[in-house]
Enzyme design. Sequence first.
Site, mmCIF file in Angstrom:
data_model
loop_
_atom_site.group_PDB
_atom_site.id
_atom_site.type_symbol
_atom_site.label_atom_id
_atom_site.label_comp_id
_atom_site.label_asym_id
_atom_site.label_seq_id
_atom_site.Cartn_x
_atom_site.Cartn_y
_atom_site.Cartn_z
ATOM 1 N N ASN A 169 108.292 -14.512 -10.888
ATOM 2 C CA ASN A 169 108.427 -13.575 -12.036
ATOM 3 C C ASN A 169 108.406 -12.699 -12.349
ATOM 4 O O ASN A 169 107.864 -11.714 -12.228
ATOM 5 C CB ASN A 169 106.940 -14.464 -12.015
ATOM 6 N N CYS A 188 106.465 -11.606 -21.471
ATOM 7 C CA CYS A 188 107.531 -12.942 -20.483
ATOM 8 C C CYS A 188 108.735 -13.378 -21.816
ATOM 9 O O CYS A 188 110.173 -13.563 -21.566
ATOM 10 C CB CYS A 188 107.079 -13.765 -19.861
ATOM 11 N N HIS A 232 111.347 -20.094 -17.964
ATOM 12 C CA HIS A 232 110.726 -18.548 -17.659
ATOM 13 C C HIS A 232 110.079 -18.795 -16.544
ATOM 14 O O HIS A 232 109.306 -20.223 -16.206
ATOM 15 C CB HIS A 232 109.285 -18.279 -18.498
#
Length: 322
Positions: free
Chosen positions: A279, A113, A249
């Site tokens: 996500n 990520c 993020h």
Amino acid sequence: MIRSVITGTGSALPARRVSNADLAEVVDTTDEWIVERTGIRFRHIAGSDETTATLARDAASAAIAAAGVTAQDIDLIVLATATPDQTFPSSATKVQAMLGIDDCVAFDVAAVCSGFLYAVQVADSMIRAGAHRRALVIGAETFSRILDWEDRTTCVLFGDGAGAMVLEAQESAEADGRGILATRLHADGRHNELLYVDGGPSTTGTVGKLRMKGREVFRHAVVNLAAVMEESLGVAGLTSADVDWVVPHQANARILDATARKLGLPAEKVVLTVDQHANTSAASVPLALDTAVRDGRIQPGQIVVLEAMGGGFTWGAAIVRF
């Protein structure tokens, strides 16, 4: 001085959009359960003809067009992904070929990520060193391919997509000129078992599936993200009061809220797209950035903070005068 200036952004999403209600038909979950814990309402899932590289190509094409350049003007491609099309060669070289670029440096970066932040610092460093003039920095993922669809605690959290930016070397004699002002990266491999994939070429010979201990990840994320943002702002000679936008993020709306509170930032300064995209790992920061650029929120001259944390753990932040 030479600075890396963002001259264009782009993004791409798979055609298939999946709601929480759609997931509830195949997974033991509900819309209420997902929204309350994560803020997620939709995600996009790649079809059989959509891959990390094809999504990356589409996002890259949009960023190149926004920058007003051609693919042949690109001399560096850094692609962040944890879900490449193949073990090798890199997905970056596949994107290079699909864009019709005859020759340029092209490689992948793997930091999950945080991958896009890692890719940004790598490209910025190469531009500042004078090795390259115009870089294509991409975050792209097809996380749906590594999810355990019987694990409702993880499969509802992720989606597929890609985001990209064009970074261009520009000379600036002014301290308040545009460009990347500071970047800071970190990693702590002691936390591998909190967020990982249980497979790989060297261990199981399989791709494996994503595994996560959500409560522990949440706790580390809030602390690490707030700390690295403060650290990066300090390097840039700024404070949270100077920040116009935070592009984080997009893992969990609760993490974003908690991080903003820890820094004393109002919620309206945080770009939030997790409700629409879920996500998307390395793609989430550039996806959210492109969303806020195209809807007019982010304007030239504003201070923008990019930040992310992912498996490893890895985490980082970049301060940009857009």
